[in-house]
Scaffold this motif. Sequence first.
Motif, PDB file in Angstrom:
ATOM      1  N   VAL A 121      -1.016   7.042   5.870  1.00 58.71           N
ATOM      2  CA  VAL A 121      -0.097   6.962   7.007  1.00 58.71           C
ATOM      3  C   VAL A 121      -0.542   5.804   7.893  1.00 58.71           C
ATOM      4  O   VAL A 121      -1.745   5.530   8.014  1.00 58.71           O
ATOM      5  CB  VAL A 121      -0.128   8.293   7.809  1.00 58.71           C
ATOM      6  CG1 VAL A 121       0.655   8.167   9.111  1.00 58.71           C
ATOM      7  CG2 VAL A 121       0.414   9.444   6.979  1.00 58.71           C
ATOM      8  N   THR A 122       0.411   5.135   8.516  1.00 57.88           N
ATOM      9  CA  THR A 122       0.037   4.114   9.499  1.00 57.88           C
ATOM     10  C   THR A 122       0.803   4.312  10.800  1.00 57.88           C
ATOM     11  O   THR A 122       1.967   4.750  10.788  1.00 57.88           O
ATOM     12  CB  THR A 122       0.231   2.679   8.939  1.00 57.88           C
ATOM     13  OG1 THR A 122      -0.290   1.758   9.907  1.00 57.88           O
ATOM     14  CG2 THR A 122       1.672   2.346   8.643  1.00 57.88           C
ATOM     15  N   ARG A 135      -3.775  -0.045  16.124  1.00 56.07           N
ATOM     16  CA  ARG A 135      -3.021   0.017  14.873  1.00 56.07           C
ATOM     17  C   ARG A 135      -3.944   0.678  13.860  1.00 56.07           C
ATOM     18  O   ARG A 135      -5.004   0.148  13.540  1.00 56.07           O
ATOM     19  CB  ARG A 135      -2.632  -1.388  14.407  1.00 56.07           C
ATOM     20  CG  ARG A 135      -2.035  -1.439  13.002  1.00 56.07           C
ATOM     21  CD  ARG A 135      -0.633  -0.849  12.976  1.00 56.07           C
ATOM     22  NE  ARG A 135      -0.170  -0.616  11.619  1.00 56.07           N
ATOM     23  CZ  ARG A 135       0.559  -1.473  10.910  1.00 56.07           C
ATOM     24  NH1 ARG A 135       0.890  -2.640  11.413  1.00 56.07           N
ATOM     25  NH2 ARG A 135       0.958  -1.159   9.696  1.00 56.07           N
ATOM     26  N   GLU A 136      -3.525   1.835  13.384  1.00 53.96           N
ATOM     27  CA  GLU A 136      -4.404   2.582  12.480  1.00 53.96           C
ATOM     28  C   GLU A 136      -3.754   2.858  11.135  1.00 53.96           C
ATOM     29  O   GLU A 136      -2.524   2.985  11.033  1.00 53.96           O
ATOM     30  CB  GLU A 136      -4.773   3.935  13.107  1.00 53.96           C
ATOM     31  CG  GLU A 136      -5.830   3.849  14.178  1.00 53.96           C
ATOM     32  CD  GLU A 136      -6.636   5.145  14.296  1.00 53.96           C
ATOM     33  OE1 GLU A 136      -6.965   5.753  13.245  1.00 53.96           O
ATOM     34  OE2 GLU A 136      -6.926   5.544  15.434  1.00 53.96           O
ATOM     35  N   PHE A 137      -4.590   2.974  10.128  1.00 61.39           N
ATOM     36  CA  PHE A 137      -4.213   3.535   8.836  1.00 61.39           C
ATOM     37  C   PHE A 137      -5.060   4.777   8.629  1.00 61.39           C
ATOM     38  O   PHE A 137      -6.270   4.759   8.922  1.00 61.39           O
ATOM     39  CB  PHE A 137      -4.473   2.538   7.701  1.00 61.39           C
ATOM     40  CG  PHE A 137      -3.498   1.397   7.680  1.00 61.39           C
ATOM     41  CD1 PHE A 137      -2.381   1.436   6.858  1.00 61.39           C
ATOM     42  CD2 PHE A 137      -3.686   0.296   8.490  1.00 61.39           C
ATOM     43  CE1 PHE A 137      -1.467   0.385   6.836  1.00 61.39           C
ATOM     44  CE2 PHE A 137      -2.784  -0.761   8.482  1.00 61.39           C
ATOM     45  CZ  PHE A 137      -1.667  -0.716   7.653  1.00 61.39           C
ATOM     46  N   ASP A 176       0.820  -1.219   0.000  1.00 59.37           N
ATOM     47  CA  ASP A 176       0.000   0.000   0.000  1.00 59.37           C
ATOM     48  C   ASP A 176       0.852   1.267   0.000  1.00 59.37           C
ATOM     49  O   ASP A 176       0.366   2.347  -0.313  1.00 59.37           O
ATOM     50  CB  ASP A 176      -0.910   0.049   1.241  1.00 59.37           C
ATOM     51  CG  ASP A 176      -1.959  -1.054   1.224  1.00 59.37           C
ATOM     52  OD1 ASP A 176      -1.917  -1.889   0.308  1.00 59.37           O
ATOM     53  OD2 ASP A 176      -2.821  -1.062   2.127  1.00 59.37           O
ATOM     54  N   GLY A 177       2.095   1.124   0.436  1.00 60.65           N
ATOM     55  CA  GLY A 177       2.983   2.288   0.455  1.00 60.65           C
ATOM     56  C   GLY A 177       2.677   3.284   1.553  1.00 60.65           C
ATOM     57  O   GLY A 177       2.903   4.485   1.379  1.00 60.65           O
ATOM     58  N   ALA A 178       2.192   2.814   2.691  1.00 66.24           N
ATOM     59  CA  ALA A 178       1.878   3.747   3.778  1.00 66.24           C
ATOM     60  C   ALA A 178       3.160   4.307   4.400  1.00 66.24           C
ATOM     61  O   ALA A 178       4.164   3.601   4.520  1.00 66.24           O
ATOM     62  CB  ALA A 178       1.054   3.037   4.852  1.00 66.24           C
TER      63      ALA A 178
END
Length: 304
Positions: free
Chosen positions: A142-143, A166-168, A53-55
Amino acid sequence: MDDSYEYKPFYDGLVEHGLIVPTSVLGTFGRGAVFEQVVLRFNDLVNRLAADDGAEVYFFPPVIDRKIMEKVHYLETFPHLCGSVHSFYGDNKEAHNLAECANEGGQWGDMLKQTQVVLSPAACYPVYPTLAGTVPAEGRLVTVLNWVFRHEPSEEPTRLQSFRMREFIRVGTPEQVVPWRDMWLQRGLDLLHSLKLPASSDVASDPFFGRGGKMRALSQKDQKLKFEVLVPVISEVDHTAVCSFNYHQDHFASAFGIYTQDGEIAHTACMGFGMERIAMALFKTHGFDIKQWPETVRELLCLN
Ligand code: AMP
Ligand code: ZN
């Protein structure tokens, strides 16, 4: 395996198996090595799932600028959950009085003053101010994995005062943000099903404060701004939300000046796993002994 859905035997089982360690304050128990291993291995599994995902990855402390809380009107919507950090600013004499008051079991909190920081109520809160300005055409992702605080002392092991999320966090145009949120809802469900958890999803609302809060919650549900994935853990009827998927529209972006390329206020969404609740859903479903868990689940979590 324990087939009952009472919170007390489940809590006692977690303690007896050394998975959690009781403390003197509700919702603040310690975690044993195996409990922690499950939390961290689940986090690794999320890393693998979202690897392409490229976070952008960040880590924040459990305290944030209290201005963040003020800017998003947290005290209007969730005053009952907030945690604020206070400290001592006085002189020698006042320090003596403070210590004496504490020694006598008095109300020494009244002798402290507010600091610049509050306890972060959600893992995504420290992220929004860092996104201020114009985001790239593709938006940003962002994560984070952060400790959060919510003042909701409870005997239920699934309701903590201090826990990890744990968030995105996705920011961009509504056309970028809403399908992203919906993609994660399905992905979250699939992930939990792959761990053989009896998970289902439903539209949800936040626990807004007071009479005005009821209206807010109804409107949030009506607009399908929040979804949760739930697993039966301490009740067969009221399943426990283990992750949530939230579309904030321009709430955070307008507070922190986040814009899209065409100069419009950006929209944001976040999805978050409640890490302790995920671990507890696994212990409830597969038993207290991780060696007895289904082989596929052990493999996915690298527990072999
Ligand atoms: P929310 O921001 O309220 O949607 O919370 C995100 C996730 O954190 C929820 O889906 C739960 O899994 C978890 N969570 C929320 N409140 C608590 C709590 N008091 N104790 C433990 N986990 C929680
Ligand atoms: Zn969030």
